[in-house]
Design an enzyme around this catalytic site. Structure first.
Site, mmCIF file in Angstrom:
data_model
loop_
_atom_site.group_PDB
_atom_site.id
_atom_site.type_symbol
_atom_site.label_atom_id
_atom_site.label_comp_id
_atom_site.label_asym_id
_atom_site.label_seq_id
_atom_site.Cartn_x
_atom_site.Cartn_y
_atom_site.Cartn_z
ATOM 1 N N SER A 131 -19.516 -1.686 -7.042
ATOM 2 C CA SER A 131 -19.035 -2.719 -7.975
ATOM 3 C C SER A 131 -20.017 -3.072 -9.080
ATOM 4 C CB SER A 131 -18.681 -3.991 -7.204
ATOM 5 O OG SER A 131 -17.460 -3.824 -6.535
ATOM 6 N N LYS A 147 -18.779 -2.913 -12.608
ATOM 7 C CA LYS A 147 -18.101 -3.997 -13.316
ATOM 8 C C LYS A 147 -18.953 -4.606 -14.432
ATOM 9 C CE LYS A 147 -15.037 -5.190 -9.459
ATOM 10 N NZ LYS A 147 -15.485 -4.519 -8.234
ATOM 11 N N SER A 195 -15.822 -10.346 -7.769
ATOM 12 C CA SER A 195 -15.887 -8.885 -7.760
ATOM 13 C C SER A 195 -14.513 -8.286 -7.492
ATOM 14 C CB SER A 195 -16.898 -8.376 -6.724
ATOM 15 O OG SER A 195 -17.191 -7.019 -6.960
#
Length: 435
Positions: free
Chosen positions: A105, A108, A160
């Site tokens: 993640s 991101k 997230s």
């Protein structure tokens, strides 16, 4: 008889005048030629340089920072890691920093960057079925509901949320595929040439990878955006939840924000393929550091703290000049000769380990003495070197402060004549002292 004498006298006088005028003309021609050659010989010469020493501008503060012992490097068991100065991009510590690995993640970070640069926070986004069905970490988005870009960005960076990543990608890029292309173009523009995105959320997928170095560069760039900085320090955030009597509460699970007093962000990540990852930032005493841990295992929080402590306690910032500060004067062209300042193109500062500080307290400035017309603003005319001869030698360019172009030919001719007169005046003062 008298007439003959008068005519002979006039002829004699005329001859004397002619001879005298010719002698004077010849003398003037010789003087002009000699003066012209002397003036021409006084032109500037390319390739000549001068060197002088420049001490650090914060030298007094640095004297007390030196240490006689060796600064101990941290033990980092992560598969790859890096510690970088956010402002200068200097690498303070690294391990397998160019090894291509999945990053979960932490992807991101780039998703947020592309969104912030291509959409307004108040734009409305309709959630698609594809977005609402994206699995694992989510903000429980439902098909057909409408949220703002700002709300989805909070869901992306605080919770997230993978579904939020897809919703933003479809809104900004028109499709996930088009958005991913935007991510890859941005990575290339930032110099992250060992990074390739396949999706906007970071779930494991073939061809989706980065390196610790690339991810640190992307994070440092992202932290220049004030909205991004606010997103990554948010503890929690609430967004409406249609059909429910209460809001969705999004919670930031980045424990580094609370366990490290100087923390300023940024993003955690975990997948089975990537392992536990953390991109972190911290600011202390005017310095901000970026650390990246890829596949760090259960101790990745502690590894990040060790890296940050190493960076703040073992290094110090050495300042030499601020952007635009004049450090030397360069002569430009001839007839007329002009001058430009050699200035720091950007802030000249280096992050130096304390046990190596002695070699970085004094720099050498090398700059041209004279350059030809024209000179464009920002053209390199010199450089500053520090730690010369050491493995950690650093350099910074000095550039022209302004454009400097030659005047028209008529003015240049007048300037040349003035230079010749200057030569004559010097000769006169030599012949007649005290003039």
């Amino acid at each position: 008889m008298r007439r003959k004498r008068r005519r002979a006298l006039r002829r004699s006088r005329n001859t004397s005048r002619i001879v005298l005028s010719r002698v004077l003309a010849l003398l003037f021609a010789v003087l002009f030629l000699a003066g012209s050659l002397t003036a021409w010989a006084g032109r500037g010469r390319s390739g000549e340089t001068r060197t002088f020493q420049l001490p650090a501008s914060n030298l007094d503060d640095l004297r007390g920072q030196q240490t006689s012992g060796v600064v101990r490097e941290p033990e980092i068991p992560a598969k790859a890691a890096i510690l970088m100065d956010a402002e200068s991009g200097e690498v303070l510590w690294e391990k397998n920093s160019d090894l291509e690995l999945p990053m979960a993640s932490t992807t991101k970070i780039m998703t947020a960057v592309i969104t912030l640069e291509n959409a307004s926070l108040d734009e409305k986004v309709v959630i698609s079925e594809k977005a609402s069905s994206t699995g694992e970490s989510s903000a429980w988005l439902e098909k057909g509901e409408v949220l703002t870009v700002d709300q989805l960005l909070h869901a992306l960076m605080v919770q997230s949320a993978n579904d939020s990543a897809v919703a933003l990608a479809e809104h900004v890029g028109g499709s996930v595929e088009a958005f991913v292309e935007m991510m890859n173009r941005k990575a290339e523009a930032l110099g992250a040439r060992h990074t390739h995105f396949v999706n906007p959320h970071g779930l494991d997928q073939n061809g989706h990878y980065t390196t610790a170095r690339d991810l640190a560069m992307i994070a440092a760039y992202a932290m220049r955006n004030p909205v991004f900085r606010e997103l990554v320090v948010s503890d929690d955030y609430q967004i409406p939840w249609p059909g429910h009597p209460y809001n969705r509460v999004l919670v930031n699970h980045n424990k580094f924000l609370k366990m490290y007093p100087y923390a300023t962000g940024i993003k955690t990540g975990y997948t089975e393929g990537a392992g536990k990852c953390l991109v972190a930032s911290a600011r202390k005493e005017g310095r901000e550091l970026i650390s990246v841990i890829l596949n760090g295992g259960d101790s990745y929080w502690d590894q990040t703290v060790r890296l940050m402590d190493y960076g703040f306690e073992g290094f110090v910032k050495v300042d030499y000049a601020y952007a635009g500060q004049a450090l030397a004067v360069i002569e430009v062209g001839d007839f007329p000769r002009k001058e430009v300042n050699a200035v720091a193109g950007e802030d000249i500062a280096f992050t130096v380990r304390k046990d190596q500080l002695e070699d970085y307290l004094l720099s050498e400035v090398h700059c041209a003495v004279w350059v030809e017309y024209p000179v464009e603003e920002g053209r390199k005319v010199g450089e500053l070197k520090v730690g010369e001869g050491n493995p950690g030698e650093r350099t910074a360019d000095l550039v022209s402060s302004v454009d400097c172009r030659p005047p028209n030919l008529f003015l240049r001719f007048l300037s040349f004549l003035w230079a010749v007169l200057g030569v004559w005046w010097r000769w006169l003062k030599w012949l007649i002292p005290g003039v």
